[in-house]
Design a protein around this motif. Structure first.
Motif, PDB file in Angstrom:
ATOM      1  N   ARG A 288     -16.498  75.925  70.687  1.00  0.00           N
ATOM      2  CA  ARG A 288     -17.239  77.076  70.172  1.00  0.00           C
ATOM      3  C   ARG A 288     -17.622  76.898  68.697  1.00  0.00           C
ATOM      4  O   ARG A 288     -18.743  77.205  68.294  1.00  0.00           O
ATOM      5  CB  ARG A 288     -16.376  78.326  70.347  1.00  0.00           C
ATOM      6  CG  ARG A 288     -17.007  79.626  69.959  1.00  0.00           C
ATOM      7  CD  ARG A 288     -16.060  80.808  70.164  1.00  0.00           C
ATOM      8  NE  ARG A 288     -14.830  80.652  69.387  1.00  0.00           N
ATOM      9  CZ  ARG A 288     -13.587  80.625  69.901  1.00  0.00           C
ATOM     10  NH1 ARG A 288     -13.411  80.767  71.187  1.00  0.00           N
ATOM     11  NH2 ARG A 288     -12.537  80.471  69.124  1.00  0.00           N
ATOM     12  N   ASP A 289     -16.684  76.382  67.880  1.00  0.00           N
ATOM     13  CA  ASP A 289     -16.893  76.343  66.437  1.00  0.00           C
ATOM     14  C   ASP A 289     -17.246  74.960  65.905  1.00  0.00           C
ATOM     15  O   ASP A 289     -17.344  74.777  64.678  1.00  0.00           O
ATOM     16  CB  ASP A 289     -15.634  76.838  65.712  1.00  0.00           C
ATOM     17  CG  ASP A 289     -15.292  78.277  66.073  1.00  0.00           C
ATOM     18  OD1 ASP A 289     -16.190  79.000  66.560  1.00  0.00           O
ATOM     19  OD2 ASP A 289     -14.127  78.673  65.883  1.00  0.00           O
ATOM     20  N   ALA A 290     -17.435  73.997  66.749  1.00  0.00           N
ATOM     21  CA  ALA A 290     -17.673  72.619  66.303  1.00  0.00           C
ATOM     22  C   ALA A 290     -18.884  72.512  65.384  1.00  0.00           C
ATOM     23  O   ALA A 290     -18.869  71.753  64.404  1.00  0.00           O
ATOM     24  CB  ALA A 290     -17.847  71.693  67.506  1.00  0.00           C
ATOM     25  N   ALA A 291     -19.918  73.270  65.651  1.00  0.00           N
ATOM     26  CA  ALA A 291     -21.141  73.187  64.853  1.00  0.00           C
ATOM     27  C   ALA A 291     -20.931  73.689  63.421  1.00  0.00           C
ATOM     28  O   ALA A 291     -21.597  73.198  62.487  1.00  0.00           O
ATOM     29  CB  ALA A 291     -22.255  73.982  65.525  1.00  0.00           C
ATOM     30  N   THR A 292     -20.019  74.603  63.226  1.00  0.00           N
ATOM     31  CA  THR A 292     -19.822  75.180  61.886  1.00  0.00           C
ATOM     32  C   THR A 292     -18.633  74.575  61.146  1.00  0.00           C
ATOM     33  O   THR A 292     -18.399  74.928  59.984  1.00  0.00           O
ATOM     34  CB  THR A 292     -19.609  76.701  61.998  1.00  0.00           C
ATOM     35  OG1 THR A 292     -18.459  76.949  62.796  1.00  0.00           O
ATOM     36  CG2 THR A 292     -20.830  77.379  62.588  1.00  0.00           C
ATOM     37  N   MET A 293     -17.889  73.686  61.798  1.00  0.00           N
ATOM     38  CA  MET A 293     -16.695  73.109  61.159  1.00  0.00           C
ATOM     39  C   MET A 293     -17.055  71.855  60.381  1.00  0.00           C
ATOM     40  O   MET A 293     -17.951  71.099  60.759  1.00  0.00           O
ATOM     41  CB  MET A 293     -15.645  72.766  62.231  1.00  0.00           C
ATOM     42  CG  MET A 293     -15.071  73.986  62.930  1.00  0.00           C
ATOM     43  SD  MET A 293     -14.085  73.609  64.400  1.00  0.00           S
ATOM     44  CE  MET A 293     -12.733  72.704  63.746  1.00  0.00           C
ATOM     45  N   SER A 294     -16.293  71.635  59.311  1.00  0.00           N
ATOM     46  CA  SER A 294     -16.466  70.396  58.555  1.00  0.00           C
ATOM     47  C   SER A 294     -15.804  69.260  59.329  1.00  0.00           C
ATOM     48  O   SER A 294     -15.023  69.482  60.257  1.00  0.00           O
ATOM     49  CB  SER A 294     -15.826  70.534  57.169  1.00  0.00           C
ATOM     50  OG  SER A 294     -14.417  70.596  57.292  1.00  0.00           O
ATOM     51  N   ALA A 295     -16.081  68.048  58.942  1.00  0.00           N
ATOM     52  CA  ALA A 295     -15.508  66.882  59.614  1.00  0.00           C
ATOM     53  C   ALA A 295     -13.981  66.909  59.507  1.00  0.00           C
ATOM     54  O   ALA A 295     -13.279  66.553  60.461  1.00  0.00           O
ATOM     55  CB  ALA A 295     -16.072  65.602  59.012  1.00  0.00           C
TER      56      ALA A 295
ATOM     57  N   LEU B 124      -8.222  69.776  63.883  1.00  0.00           N
ATOM     58  CA  LEU B 124      -8.126  70.486  65.156  1.00  0.00           C
ATOM     59  C   LEU B 124      -7.919  69.502  66.311  1.00  0.00           C
ATOM     60  O   LEU B 124      -7.093  69.739  67.197  1.00  0.00           O
ATOM     61  CB  LEU B 124      -9.379  71.338  65.389  1.00  0.00           C
ATOM     62  CG  LEU B 124      -9.353  72.248  66.612  1.00  0.00           C
ATOM     63  CD1 LEU B 124      -8.149  73.192  66.576  1.00  0.00           C
ATOM     64  CD2 LEU B 124     -10.650  73.048  66.704  1.00  0.00           C
ATOM     65  N   GLU B 125      -8.633  68.397  66.302  1.00  0.00           N
ATOM     66  CA  GLU B 125      -8.478  67.379  67.346  1.00  0.00           C
ATOM     67  C   GLU B 125      -7.067  66.785  67.319  1.00  0.00           C
ATOM     68  O   GLU B 125      -6.465  66.567  68.375  1.00  0.00           O
ATOM     69  CB  GLU B 125      -9.532  66.286  67.198  1.00  0.00           C
ATOM     70  CG  GLU B 125     -10.920  66.736  67.592  1.00  0.00           C
ATOM     71  CD  GLU B 125     -12.002  65.727  67.247  1.00  0.00           C
ATOM     72  OE1 GLU B 125     -11.684  64.618  66.748  1.00  0.00           O
ATOM     73  OE2 GLU B 125     -13.184  66.042  67.486  1.00  0.00           O
TER      74      GLU B 125
END
Length: 171
Positions: A78-85, A91-92
């Motif tokens: 859900r939030d991958a697009a707004t998260m920094s690397a 998270l991973e």
């Protein structure tokens, strides 16, 4: 002379076959539905409840881990697009660590539960076997077969009810 010996052998074989069929007819054979008896025993249902209670805390912990992993996977999607690397990597890593923890707890727990279940089932099967022996001795049966392995058995020779009654007396 040759015909005489052949007829002598034939009559000996015929006499032997008749004797063995008479001996077979004198045997008392019964059948028992072991699986049906096991499922009818109230102890079988109690085993499930006992084991569930015994491993309740561990099962809840594994379930909680499973839900947490699902939550973080959905969050990652859900939030991958707004998260920094960096956030994605953290998270991973968290998901991987939780999966490892889940695997390290779930598989041994499942094995423990299955072993306990098998132990308890074997105890009940032992009671059934003892009851079969008692019923067979009382009824003077020569052979008792598992009803699931027999294509047909006359109802008069099915001793499952007698065995179930005997198991009930034991416990």
């Amino acid at each position: 002379m040759n015909k005489f010996s052949k007829s002598l052998i034939a009559s000996a074989l015929l006499t032997s076959a008749m004797a063995s069929s008479v001996a077979m007819a004198e045997q008392k054979i019964g059948a028992v539905n072991v699986q049906g008896i096991f499922q009818s025993m109230p102890q079988a249902a109690a085993i499930q409840q006992t084991i569930a209670a015994e491993f309740k805390d561990q099962t809840e912990e594994v379930s909680r881990l499973e839900k947490d992993i699902k939550y973080y996977l959905e969050k990652n999607q859900r939030d991958a697009a707004t998260m920094s690397a960096k956030e994605k990597k953290e998270l991973e890593d968290k998901i991987i660590a939780m999966r490892d923890e889940y695997t390290n707890k779930a598989q041994p727990l499942q094995q423990q539960i299955q072993n306990r279940l098998k132990d308890e089932q074997n105890k009940l099967l032992g009671l059934i076997k003892q009851s079969i022996d008692v019923v067979a001795a009382k009824g003077k049966y020569d052979v008792i077969l598992n009803a699931n392995a027999v294509a047909f058995i006359n109802e008069d020779h099915d001793i499952s009810k007698l065995v179930l009654d005997q198991v009930s007396k034991v416990n």
